[in-house]
Design a protein around this motif. Sequence first.
Motif, short mmCIF file in Angstrom:
data_model
loop_
_atom_site.label_atom_id
_atom_site.label_comp_id
_atom_site.label_asym_id
_atom_site.label_seq_id
_atom_site.Cartn_x
_atom_site.Cartn_y
_atom_site.Cartn_z
N UNK A 188 63.79 19.61 36.35
CA UNK A 188 64.23 19.11 35.06
C UNK A 188 63.21 19.35 33.95
N UNK A 189 61.96 19.07 34.21
CA UNK A 189 60.94 19.15 33.15
C UNK A 189 59.77 20.02 33.59
N UNK A 190 59.07 19.58 34.60
CA UNK A 190 57.95 20.37 35.13
C UNK A 190 58.44 21.15 36.34
N UNK A 191 57.59 22.06 36.82
CA UNK A 191 57.94 22.88 37.97
C UNK A 191 56.79 22.84 38.96
N UNK A 192 57.06 22.44 40.20
CA UNK A 192 56.02 22.41 41.22
C UNK A 192 56.49 23.29 42.39
N UNK A 193 55.57 23.73 43.25
CA UNK A 193 55.95 24.61 44.36
C UNK A 193 56.56 23.85 45.53
N UNK A 194 57.69 23.21 45.26
CA UNK A 194 58.40 22.44 46.27
C UNK A 194 59.88 22.80 46.22
#
Length: 326
Positions: free
Chosen positions: A11-17
């Motif tokens: 939705x807002x940030x992007x993480x490697x998950x």
Amino acid sequence: MNEPFRITRPHHRNVPLVLDSPHSGAEYPEDFRPGIAIAELRQAEDSFVDELFSHGPGSGATLIAARFPRSYIDPNRSLLDIDTSLLDAPWPGPAVASRKTELGIGLIWRVLDSGAPIYSRKLSVDEVKRRIVRYHQPYQRAVKDALDAAYEHFGAVWHLNLHSMPSVSGRISEEGPGKPRADFVLGDRDGTTCDAEFTHVVAEALGGMGYAVKINDPYKGVELVRAFSDPAAGRHSLQVEVNRRLYLDEASRAKTAGFDALQSDMARLLEKVARYAAERGSHACETHGHDQHGHHHDHDHGHSHSHGHDHAHGHGRSNPRKPHRH
């Protein structure tokens, strides 16, 4: 059915998950033609698992969920897991029956967990091929694309393969029928699909919420964690099984009063896992020469890429350290 799966991006940030729910689909294709009622087939669904983990994109994860039912074709199986006893003609490609196929729950299921047969007919080779091309391969390709996109950007990726399990083992279960299950079972194929630290982080988080957790007992993980993991290279996949009694009336398939509390707990779990992945992804990314992760990256690889699933080696990525069959 337009697409055989749904993708919800961060939705807002992007993480490697990356999260994937391969068995929560409940849209039954018209060409299924089973010999039993849909109400019986619903026993095979991991009902509402995608909803239980729906807060993932709010934590920065990508969530992929199948729309079709696993009893039609199981995206958590190898293309080799063909049950030739179901076919009205010889299979033209390689077919190597796994233990799952022997139990009747291979690529195309023959029986339910209760032991009830699904079909009163033989399946044609062409209809099995159509299921592979229209449902199985697109789903696995979507998971692979999401994992590859995160890995390309962050230099590492963490993957939760999400399922639910009956509260007690059924007739075709390898551990024998009638055995109660823990609240959660984590599967890393005996430590081969992710670092032990990742399994420990998830187990510790769940245990801290009061849940009983087992590891690799009785579920070790199947194709999606096997095919796309390589811990030494920074690709970590963990299977998560949730006990259905925590949130579901197993007879009616209706949510119980426990659903909202469990969903809230899973949101807390995902926040912790997302922080874990973001921190370690940043470290891996520094090694790869990247330096910015505060903004959103929409890695939309689409669904038109051809990955040419190699029947001998899995999904376009050969890993000589791990045998193909299990």
